[in-house]
Design a protein around this motif. Sequence first.
Motif, PDB file in Angstrom:
ATOM      1  N   VAL A  20       0.840  -1.186   0.000  1.00  0.00           N
ATOM      2  CA  VAL A  20       0.000   0.000   0.000  1.00  0.00           C
ATOM      3  C   VAL A  20       0.881   1.244   0.000  1.00  0.00           C
ATOM      4  CG1 VAL A  20      -1.750   1.265   1.301  1.00  0.00           C
ATOM      5  CG2 VAL A  20      -1.828  -1.234   1.220  1.00  0.00           C
ATOM      6  N   ALA A  21       0.420   2.299  -0.689  1.00  0.00           N
ATOM      7  CA  ALA A  21       1.206   3.530  -0.759  1.00  0.00           C
ATOM      8  C   ALA A  21       1.523   4.050   0.629  1.00  0.00           C
ATOM      9  CB  ALA A  21       0.425   4.578  -1.551  1.00  0.00           C
ATOM     10  N   GLN A  22       2.776   4.459   0.801  1.00  0.00           N
ATOM     11  CA  GLN A  22       3.225   4.930   2.095  1.00  0.00           C
ATOM     12  C   GLN A  22       2.725   6.354   2.348  1.00  0.00           C
ATOM     13  OE1 GLN A  22       5.070   2.853   4.258  1.00  0.00           O
ATOM     14  NE2 GLN A  22       4.314   1.440   2.715  1.00  0.00           N
ATOM     15  N   ALA A  23       2.618   6.699   3.640  1.00  0.00           N
ATOM     16  CA  ALA A  23       2.201   8.040   4.018  1.00  0.00           C
ATOM     17  C   ALA A  23       3.425   8.924   4.178  1.00  0.00           C
ATOM     18  CB  ALA A  23       1.399   7.993   5.312  1.00  0.00           C
ATOM     19  N   ALA A  24       3.329  10.151   3.702  1.00  0.00           N
ATOM     20  CA  ALA A  24       4.462  11.064   3.681  1.00  0.00           C
ATOM     21  C   ALA A  24       4.243  12.234   4.632  1.00  0.00           C
ATOM     22  CB  ALA A  24       4.687  11.585   2.259  1.00  0.00           C
ATOM     23  N   THR A  25       5.335  12.905   4.939  1.00  0.00           N
ATOM     24  CA  THR A  25       5.306  14.162   5.675  1.00  0.00           C
ATOM     25  C   THR A  25       5.609  15.282   4.691  1.00  0.00           C
ATOM     26  OG1 THR A  25       6.029  13.145   7.750  1.00  0.00           O
ATOM     27  CG2 THR A  25       6.362  15.511   7.519  1.00  0.00           C
ATOM     28  N   VAL A  26       4.729  16.270   4.646  1.00  0.00           N
ATOM     29  CA  VAL A  26       4.885  17.373   3.696  1.00  0.00           C
ATOM     30  C   VAL A  26       4.972  18.686   4.472  1.00  0.00           C
ATOM     31  CG1 VAL A  26       3.905  18.577   1.707  1.00  0.00           C
ATOM     32  CG2 VAL A  26       3.539  16.106   1.975  1.00  0.00           C
ATOM     33  N   GLN A  27       6.074  19.397   4.259  1.00  0.00           N
ATOM     34  CA  GLN A  27       6.255  20.710   4.883  1.00  0.00           C
ATOM     35  C   GLN A  27       6.118  21.781   3.816  1.00  0.00           C
ATOM     36  OE1 GLN A  27       9.375  21.622   7.964  1.00  0.00           O
ATOM     37  NE2 GLN A  27      10.122  23.004   6.369  1.00  0.00           N
ATOM     38  N   VAL A  28       5.163  22.671   4.025  1.00  0.00           N
ATOM     39  CA  VAL A  28       4.887  23.738   3.059  1.00  0.00           C
ATOM     40  C   VAL A  28       5.178  25.081   3.717  1.00  0.00           C
ATOM     41  CG1 VAL A  28       3.172  24.807   1.562  1.00  0.00           C
ATOM     42  CG2 VAL A  28       3.091  22.333   1.978  1.00  0.00           C
ATOM     43  N   THR A  29       6.047  25.859   3.090  1.00  0.00           N
ATOM     44  CA  THR A  29       6.322  27.225   3.540  1.00  0.00           C
ATOM     45  C   THR A  29       5.644  28.187   2.567  1.00  0.00           C
ATOM     46  OG1 THR A  29       8.464  26.570   4.463  1.00  0.00           O
ATOM     47  CG2 THR A  29       8.107  28.918   4.072  1.00  0.00           C
ATOM     48  N   VAL A  30       4.763  29.018   3.086  1.00  0.00           N
ATOM     49  CA  VAL A  30       4.014  29.955   2.248  1.00  0.00           C
ATOM     50  C   VAL A  30       4.604  31.352   2.417  1.00  0.00           C
ATOM     51  CG1 VAL A  30       1.752  30.933   1.727  1.00  0.00           C
ATOM     52  CG2 VAL A  30       1.938  28.558   2.505  1.00  0.00           C
ATOM     53  N   LEU A  31       4.850  32.023   1.292  1.00  0.00           N
ATOM     54  CA  LEU A  31       5.432  33.364   1.294  1.00  0.00           C
ATOM     55  C   LEU A  31       4.429  34.375   0.776  1.00  0.00           C
ATOM     56  CD1 LEU A  31       8.906  32.442  -0.253  1.00  0.00           C
ATOM     57  CD2 LEU A  31       8.299  32.580   2.181  1.00  0.00           C
ATOM     58  N   GLY A  32       4.435  35.563   1.368  1.00  0.00           N
ATOM     59  CA  GLY A  32       3.581  36.646   0.907  1.00  0.00           C
ATOM     60  C   GLY A  32       4.172  37.348  -0.289  1.00  0.00           C
ATOM     61  N   ARG A  33       3.480  38.381  -0.751  1.00  0.00           N
ATOM     62  CA  ARG A  33       3.934  39.123  -1.925  1.00  0.00           C
ATOM     63  C   ARG A  33       5.292  39.771  -1.694  1.00  0.00           C
ATOM     64  NH1 ARG A  33      -0.309  43.378  -3.950  1.00  0.00           N
ATOM     65  NH2 ARG A  33       0.516  44.569  -2.182  1.00  0.00           N
ATOM     66  N   ASP A  34       5.600  40.088  -0.428  1.00  0.00           N
ATOM     67  CA  ASP A  34       6.881  40.712  -0.094  1.00  0.00           C
ATOM     68  C   ASP A  34       7.998  39.690   0.105  1.00  0.00           C
ATOM     69  OD1 ASP A  34       6.007  39.546   2.231  1.00  0.00           O
ATOM     70  OD2 ASP A  34       5.924  41.403   3.397  1.00  0.00           O
ATOM     71  N   GLY A  35       7.700  38.403  -0.087  1.00  0.00           N
ATOM     72  CA  GLY A  35       8.709  37.367   0.058  1.00  0.00           C
ATOM     73  C   GLY A  35       8.912  36.896   1.480  1.00  0.00           C
ATOM     74  N   LYS A  36       8.163  37.472   2.424  1.00  0.00           N
ATOM     75  CA  LYS A  36       8.285  37.074   3.818  1.00  0.00           C
ATOM     76  C   LYS A  36       7.300  35.958   4.139  1.00  0.00           C
ATOM     77  CE  LYS A  36       9.802  41.661   5.336  1.00  0.00           C
ATOM     78  NZ  LYS A  36       9.514  42.826   6.209  1.00  0.00           N
ATOM     79  N   PRO A  37       7.588  35.154   5.177  1.00  0.00           N
ATOM     80  CA  PRO A  37       6.671  34.069   5.555  1.00  0.00           C
ATOM     81  C   PRO A  37       5.271  34.602   5.829  1.00  0.00           C
ATOM     82  CG  PRO A  37       8.762  33.844   6.695  1.00  0.00           C
ATOM     83  CD  PRO A  37       8.811  35.173   6.011  1.00  0.00           C
ATOM     84  N   LEU A  38       4.289  33.867   5.351  1.00  0.00           N
ATOM     85  CA  LEU A  38       2.888  34.292   5.461  1.00  0.00           C
ATOM     86  C   LEU A  38       2.172  33.428   6.491  1.00  0.00           C
ATOM     87  CD1 LEU A  38       0.723  36.208   4.270  1.00  0.00           C
ATOM     88  CD2 LEU A  38       0.171  34.402   2.630  1.00  0.00           C
ATOM     89  N   ALA A  39       1.907  34.007   7.649  1.00  0.00           N
ATOM     90  CA  ALA A  39       1.169  33.298   8.694  1.00  0.00           C
ATOM     91  C   ALA A  39      -0.330  33.298   8.381  1.00  0.00           C
ATOM     92  CB  ALA A  39       1.423  33.968  10.043  1.00  0.00           C
TER      93      ALA A  39
END
Length: 219
Positions: A20-39
């Motif tokens: 069966v397909a294994q489960a993965a860990t996915v880390q997503v970093t989202v950036l705003g229009r200014d290139g800074k991290p978007l909370a």
Amino acid sequence: MNRPNTPAWLIAAVTLLPLVAQAATVQVTVLGRDGKPLAHAVVVIEPTSGARPAAPAPVSAVINQQKMQFVPGTSVLPVGSKVTFTNLDTWEHHVRGMPAGLASLNPGTQPGFELRLDGKAEGKDPASAEVTLSKAGAVQLGCHLHGSMRGFIFVADSPWTLVTDANGVATLQGVPEGAAKVRVVHADQILEAPPVAVNITPVTALSLPTQVQSRRRRP
């Protein structure tokens, strides 16, 4: 050792488990229009291969109105969840829930809701009201009396939906490996960007730029 009465189909299923397909860990970093991290961005992963996963089970949640804010300001809740809105301030508030973004221009496709909550009186329980979130999508919260009050609910039908932290990061566990698309939704977004096609591997790290310019939140 197999028990004598174990059905043959169960033995076969157990034997095939490693395939069966294994489960993965996915880390997503989202950036705003200014290139800074978007909370406070909502990350949604939707596998595009295999059977569609079951929607997460509904839950019960509470969103407070306190010090002229919705607390929490951004929530992810499964379809069918029940939300209790509670006014902890001593003055009256409204709760206006409408489809977010361009969907707000055509509210007939996804009816909103409006509530009126009296201010909390000393020695009495705070006023509250419950709403059932029956349809997937983004909901913008506001108050008729106080225009600065803003909140956001993303009603999820994917089990892999999470809000980014102060560093703009969302780490999702148990995502099936293989082809998928990733969506980012934010309260300050007018038009949702197209989803990004990705291939999920056992440990996947993504950095996703957006055109969102987050408004400064009140402390």
